[in-house]
Write a protein that holds these residues in place. Sequence first.
Motif, PDB file in Angstrom:
ATOM      1  N   ILE A 123      84.400  -7.407  13.054  1.00 42.43           N
ATOM      2  CA  ILE A 123      85.562  -8.246  12.795  1.00 42.43           C
ATOM      3  C   ILE A 123      85.306  -9.609  13.429  1.00 42.43           C
ATOM      4  N   ILE A 124      85.416 -10.648  12.612  1.00 47.44           N
ATOM      5  CA  ILE A 124      85.271 -12.012  13.096  1.00 47.44           C
ATOM      6  C   ILE A 124      86.670 -12.582  13.240  1.00 47.44           C
ATOM      7  N   GLY A 125      87.081 -12.860  14.479  1.00 48.70           N
ATOM      8  CA  GLY A 125      88.414 -13.400  14.710  1.00 48.70           C
ATOM      9  C   GLY A 125      88.942 -12.994  16.066  1.00 48.70           C
TER      10      GLY A 125
ATOM     11  N   ILE B  11      83.398  -6.253  22.395  1.00 50.77           N
ATOM     12  CA  ILE B  11      83.867  -7.631  22.212  1.00 50.77           C
ATOM     13  C   ILE B  11      82.748  -8.600  22.570  1.00 50.77           C
ATOM     14  N   HIS B  12      82.450  -9.510  21.656  1.00 54.43           N
ATOM     15  CA  HIS B  12      81.458 -10.563  21.881  1.00 54.43           C
ATOM     16  C   HIS B  12      82.223 -11.867  22.094  1.00 54.43           C
ATOM     17  N   LEU B  13      82.489 -12.205  23.363  1.00 52.86           N
ATOM     18  CA  LEU B  13      83.227 -13.424  23.688  1.00 52.86           C
ATOM     19  C   LEU B  13      82.319 -14.645  23.593  1.00 52.86           C
ATOM     20  N   ASN B  14      82.906 -15.802  23.359  1.00 49.19           N
ATOM     21  CA  ASN B  14      82.174 -17.074  23.300  1.00 49.19           C
ATOM     22  C   ASN B  14      80.996 -17.011  22.335  1.00 49.19           C
ATOM     23  N   GLU B  15      81.239 -16.449  21.177  1.00 47.82           N
ATOM     24  CA  GLU B  15      80.169 -16.267  20.187  1.00 47.82           C
ATOM     25  C   GLU B  15      80.676 -16.694  18.813  1.00 47.82           C
ATOM     26  N   GLN B  16      79.743 -17.084  17.955  1.00 48.33           N
ATOM     27  CA  GLN B  16      80.071 -17.456  16.579  1.00 48.33           C
ATOM     28  C   GLN B  16      79.040 -16.856  15.644  1.00 48.33           C
ATOM     29  N   VAL B  17      79.408 -16.762  14.387  1.00 46.80           N
ATOM     30  CA  VAL B  17      78.511 -16.245  13.365  1.00 46.80           C
ATOM     31  C   VAL B  17      77.864 -17.423  12.656  1.00 46.80           C
ATOM     32  N   SER B  18      76.538 -17.378  12.517  1.00 45.34           N
ATOM     33  CA  SER B  18      75.851 -18.451  11.805  1.00 45.34           C
ATOM     34  C   SER B  18      75.713 -18.158  10.317  1.00 45.34           C
ATOM     35  N   ARG B  19      75.493 -16.889   9.973  1.00 52.11           N
ATOM     36  CA  ARG B  19      75.427 -16.499   8.560  1.00 52.11           C
ATOM     37  C   ARG B  19      75.514 -14.980   8.454  1.00 52.11           C
TER      38      ARG B  19
ATOM     39  N   LYS C 139      73.981  -7.815   7.658  1.00 52.77           N
ATOM     40  CA  LYS C 139      73.445  -8.369   8.906  1.00 52.77           C
ATOM     41  C   LYS C 139      74.257  -9.603   9.272  1.00 52.77           C
ATOM     42  N   ILE C 140      74.854  -9.555  10.473  1.00 53.82           N
ATOM     43  CA  ILE C 140      75.671 -10.653  10.963  1.00 53.82           C
ATOM     44  C   ILE C 140      74.851 -11.397  12.012  1.00 53.82           C
ATOM     45  N   ASN C 141      74.430 -12.610  11.698  1.00 55.43           N
ATOM     46  CA  ASN C 141      73.614 -13.410  12.604  1.00 55.43           C
ATOM     47  C   ASN C 141      74.503 -14.209  13.542  1.00 55.43           C
ATOM     48  N   LEU C 142      74.223 -14.108  14.836  1.00 54.79           N
ATOM     49  CA  LEU C 142      75.021 -14.784  15.856  1.00 54.79           C
ATOM     50  C   LEU C 142      74.349 -16.084  16.275  1.00 54.79           C
ATOM     51  N   LYS C 143      75.152 -17.100  16.614  1.00 52.03           N
ATOM     52  CA  LYS C 143      74.632 -18.412  17.006  1.00 52.03           C
ATOM     53  C   LYS C 143      74.141 -18.445  18.446  1.00 52.03           C
ATOM     54  N   LYS C 144      74.997 -18.046  19.375  1.00 53.71           N
ATOM     55  CA  LYS C 144      74.718 -18.242  20.795  1.00 53.71           C
ATOM     56  C   LYS C 144      73.499 -17.437  21.268  1.00 53.71           C
ATOM     57  N   ASN C 145      73.526 -16.158  21.011  1.00 53.04           N
ATOM     58  CA  ASN C 145      72.444 -15.294  21.499  1.00 53.04           C
ATOM     59  C   ASN C 145      71.271 -15.183  20.534  1.00 53.04           C
ATOM     60  N   ARG C 146      71.392 -15.851  19.397  1.00 50.59           N
ATOM     61  CA  ARG C 146      70.356 -15.773  18.359  1.00 50.59           C
ATOM     62  C   ARG C 146      69.951 -14.326  18.099  1.00 50.59           C
ATOM     63  N   ASN C 147      70.963 -13.491  18.055  1.00 45.83           N
ATOM     64  CA  ASN C 147      70.806 -12.072  17.851  1.00 45.83           C
ATOM     65  C   ASN C 147      71.545 -11.709  16.567  1.00 45.83           C
ATOM     66  N   PHE C 148      71.595 -10.436  16.240  1.00 44.85           N
ATOM     67  CA  PHE C 148      72.344 -10.023  15.061  1.00 44.85           C
ATOM     68  C   PHE C 148      72.966  -8.656  15.294  1.00 44.85           C
ATOM     69  N   ILE C 149      73.944  -8.344  14.447  1.00 43.06           N
ATOM     70  CA  ILE C 149      74.629  -7.058  14.462  1.00 43.06           C
ATOM     71  C   ILE C 149      74.554  -6.512  13.044  1.00 43.06           C
ATOM     72  N   LEU C 150      74.371  -5.220  12.910  1.00 40.84           N
ATOM     73  CA  LEU C 150      74.393  -4.585  11.601  1.00 40.84           C
ATOM     74  C   LEU C 150      75.703  -3.825  11.427  1.00 40.84           C
ATOM     75  N   ALA C 151      76.253  -3.891  10.222  1.00 35.04           N
ATOM     76  CA  ALA C 151      77.509  -3.196   9.947  1.00 35.04           C
ATOM     77  C   ALA C 151      77.571  -2.830   8.476  1.00 35.04           C
ATOM     78  N   GLU C 152      78.481  -1.922   8.153  1.00 36.50           N
ATOM     79  CA  GLU C 152      78.725  -1.588   6.744  1.00 36.50           C
ATOM     80  C   GLU C 152      79.696  -2.573   6.111  1.00 36.50           C
ATOM     81  N   LYS C 153      80.659  -3.026   6.920  1.00 31.72           N
ATOM     82  CA  LYS C 153      81.656  -3.979   6.431  1.00 31.72           C
ATOM     83  C   LYS C 153      81.872  -5.059   7.472  1.00 31.72           C
ATOM     84  N   VAL C 154      82.230  -6.249   6.989  1.00 34.67           N
ATOM     85  CA  VAL C 154      82.565  -7.372   7.860  1.00 34.67           C
ATOM     86  C   VAL C 154      83.923  -7.897   7.415  1.00 34.67           C
TER      87      VAL C 154
END
Length: 173
Positions: A57-59, A109-117, A126-141
């Motif tokens: 969940i982004i928000g 909870i991923h605080l102080n984070e944003q999604v890049s794409r 695949k949800i790519n994160l900006k701050k940690n340059r990491n990603f999360i995998l999910a079935e739904k976003v």
Amino acid sequence: SFLSKNSISINKKILKAKNIIIAVGGKPVDLNILGSDLCVDSDSIMNLKELPKRLVIIGAGYIAIEFAFIFSNLGVHVELIVRRNILRGFDKTLVKMVKESLIKNNVRIHLNEQVSRVEKNSKNIKINLKKNRNFILAEKVLIAIGRKPNIKNLGLEKVNLKCDKNNAIIVDR
């Protein structure tokens, strides 16, 4: 659509009234990133045919928080991506209590984070994160970053109604 102060056009019919109440609600705000079309919003998530195993969940507002609780209580692994902190502008004691309750419900909870794409791979999203340059995998976003007034095509200019910077109709007391 307004034709005048006391008449509107709906499905090619003209209706007249002494007073007209505008109660058109709102619609979800879209996240302007590459891959947002792979995501669901707070309206369409209610149409899921089955529960995902993993939901991102982004928000950070009450809609995102409500869905985090709903899905985690249904056994879904939920991760919440928050630009700053949850429930910004709410009472700090309440925010602390809600955050602790989310964690107790196994919401990550991923605080102080944003999604890049967001992108689709063979099995997941695949949800790519900006701050940690990491990603999360999910079935739904789920994108739950707010709602905007549903005023398109109302013809508000014909009745001299003004909107604020967020396109909400300005009202008096």
